[in-house]
Design an enzyme around this catalytic site. Structure first.
Site, PDB file in Angstrom:
ATOM      1  N   SER A  33      90.757  75.987  47.182  1.00 25.53           N
ATOM      2  CA  SER A  33      91.710  74.802  46.761  1.00 25.53           C
ATOM      3  C   SER A  33      92.088  74.199  48.033  1.00 25.53           C
ATOM      4  O   SER A  33      91.504  73.560  48.752  1.00 25.53           O
ATOM      5  CB  SER A  33      92.909  75.554  45.841  1.00 25.53           C
ATOM      6  OG  SER A  33      93.593  74.695  45.431  1.00 25.53           O
ATOM      7  N   ASP A  71      88.499  74.001  35.084  1.00 25.59           N
ATOM      8  CA  ASP A  71      89.724  74.091  36.160  1.00 25.59           C
ATOM      9  C   ASP A  71      90.764  72.874  35.509  1.00 25.59           C
ATOM     10  O   ASP A  71      90.404  71.791  35.432  1.00 25.59           O
ATOM     11  CB  ASP A  71      89.180  73.728  37.407  1.00 25.59           C
ATOM     12  CG  ASP A  71      90.199  73.951  38.754  1.00 25.59           C
ATOM     13  OD1 ASP A  71      91.464  73.659  38.345  1.00 25.59           O
ATOM     14  OD2 ASP A  71      89.699  74.396  39.789  1.00 25.59           O
ATOM     15  N   HIS A 101      90.402  77.902  37.964  1.00 24.30           N
ATOM     16  CA  HIS A 101      90.759  77.992  39.333  1.00 24.30           C
ATOM     17  C   HIS A 101      91.056  79.033  39.996  1.00 24.30           C
ATOM     18  O   HIS A 101      91.645  79.234  40.989  1.00 24.30           O
ATOM     19  CB  HIS A 101      91.820  76.966  39.347  1.00 24.30           C
ATOM     20  CG  HIS A 101      92.295  76.317  40.528  1.00 24.30           C
ATOM     21  ND1 HIS A 101      91.798  75.365  41.257  1.00 24.30           N
ATOM     22  CD2 HIS A 101      93.368  76.613  41.598  1.00 24.30           C
ATOM     23  CE1 HIS A 101      91.943  74.911  42.313  1.00 24.30           C
ATOM     24  NE2 HIS A 101      93.112  75.687  42.693  1.00 24.30           N
TER      25      HIS A 101
END
Length: 279
Positions: A149, A225, A258
Site C-alpha cells: 500500500s 481490494d 487489501h
C-alpha cells in the site's frame, strides 16, 4: 551509531529482533525489526527492506506475513522500519487522521513546516537505515525492497530513484499514482506544499516516464481490494509500463482484498523472486 536491543526471539533457526536507535535523519528515536536467517551466523546475507502501509509499525509485517519461514530457507535477512518518525516532539495530524502524520510518513522528504524537521522518511530508508544495518549486522550489499500500500508506493519510488542500490523491487497493492489519489494528494500537499512538480518525484507512474535504468519488478494486486479504483490506480501503472516497456510483472489476484491474508498468501512468491535477483 548505537543500537538498543529490546526483544530477541528464535524463529525458524534464525533470529527475529527489535532495536531502537537515535536517528539523526528523523531527529527522534526510531524502532525497526530484523530477521536474521541461520546462514547469517557463518556468512553475510542479502537483505530485503520491507515498507509497511498506513497506520502500521515495524511489527505488522513481521507478525502477520509468515515471511520468516521462507527467508530462513533462502538465506535472506528482512528489515522492517517504522512507517514514520515517532515521539512526543514529532508533529501529528491536528485532526488525528490515520492517513497523515504519525504512521503515515509516505516515504518522502518533507519540505514544509512543521514536518520538515522529522519527516524525512525517504532519506532514512535509502541512506541512514541501510548504513546502520550494514554496520551492525552480517548482511552484504545485495539489497532489495518491497512494501504494501503506502509502503508499496515507497518501495517503487525508492527503487526507481536508486536502481544501482537494489537488485529488485516488489509491491502488494501499491498506491501507484499518488498525485491522482486522495491519500497521496493529502500527504503531498501537507509534506511538500502545492508545487505539483515536486509531487511527481514521489509518483511511480511519473518516474517510469524518465527511468533510464530498470530494476526487476513484481506487483500483486487483489481484485476485491476496496481501495483499488479510488486510491491505488493500478490501471495508471499498467499504462505507464505499456508506454515505456519497463520490465515489470503485474498480477491481478482474483478474490483477494487489501489485507495481510493477501500478503501472507503470496509473500513466498515475492521472496523467491528477490532471491533469484540476488544471484
Amino acid at each position: 551509531m548505537s543500537l538498543e536491543n529490546i526483544s530477541s526471539n528464535k524463529l525458524f533457526g534464525g533470529w527475529h529482533k527489535q532495536y531502537t536507535h537515535d536517528s539523526q535523519t528523523l531527529n527522534c528515536n526510531m524502532r525497526f525489526a530484523i530477521y536474521l536467517p541461520p546462514e547469517s551466523e557463518s556468512q553475510t546475507v542479502p537483505v530485503l527492506y520491507w515498507l509497511s502501509g498506513l497506520t502500521c509499525t515495524d511489527e505488522n509485517f513481521m507478525q502477520k506475513s509468515g515471511a520468516q519461514r521462507v527467508a530462513s530457507e533462502l538465506g535472506i535477512a528482512i528489515v522492517a522500519p517504522d512507517t514514520s518518525p515517532r515521539g512526543d516532539d514529532v508533529p501529528d495530524d491536528p485532526d488525528a487522521a490515520y492517513d497523515f502524520g504519525l504512521g503515515a510518513g509516505f516515504y518522502v522528504n518533507a519540505t514544509r513546516q512543521p514536518w520538515r524537521q522529522h519527516y524525512q522518511m525517504y532519506d532514512y530508508v535509502v541512506s541512514e537505515l541501510p548504513e546502520l544495518i550494514e554496520q551492525h549486522f552480517p548482511v552484504n550489499d545485495k539489497r532489495s525492497i518491497a512494501g504494501h500500500s503506502m509502503g508499496g508506493h515507497g518501495a517503487l519510488v525508492i527503487a526507481l530513484h536508486n536502481p544501482d542500490r537494489y537488485s529488485s523491487v516488489s509491491a502488494f497493492s501499491p498506491i501507484c499514482n499518488p498525485v491522482n489519489a486522495p491519500w497521496g494528494q493529502k500527504a503531498f500537499m501537507g509534506y511538500l506544499g502545492n508545487d505539483r512538480e515536486q509531487w511527481k518525484h514521489y509518483d511511480a507512474c511519473e518516474l517510469l516516464k524518465r527511468s533510464p535504468v530498470a530494476v526487476p519488478t513484481l506487483v500483486d494486486q487483489g481484485s476485491r481490494d476496496t481501495f483499488l479504483h479510488e486510491q491505488l490506480h493500478l490501471d495508471a501503472l499498467k499504462k505507464a509500463v505499456a508506454d515505456t516497456g519497463y520490465p515489470m510483472t503485474i498480477r491481478m489476484q482474483e478474490g483477494y482484498d487489501h489485507s495481510y491474508h493477501f500478503i501472507a498468501t503470496f509473500i513466498e512468491d515475492h521472496l523467491r523472486f528477490h532471491s533469484q535477483k540476488f544471484l
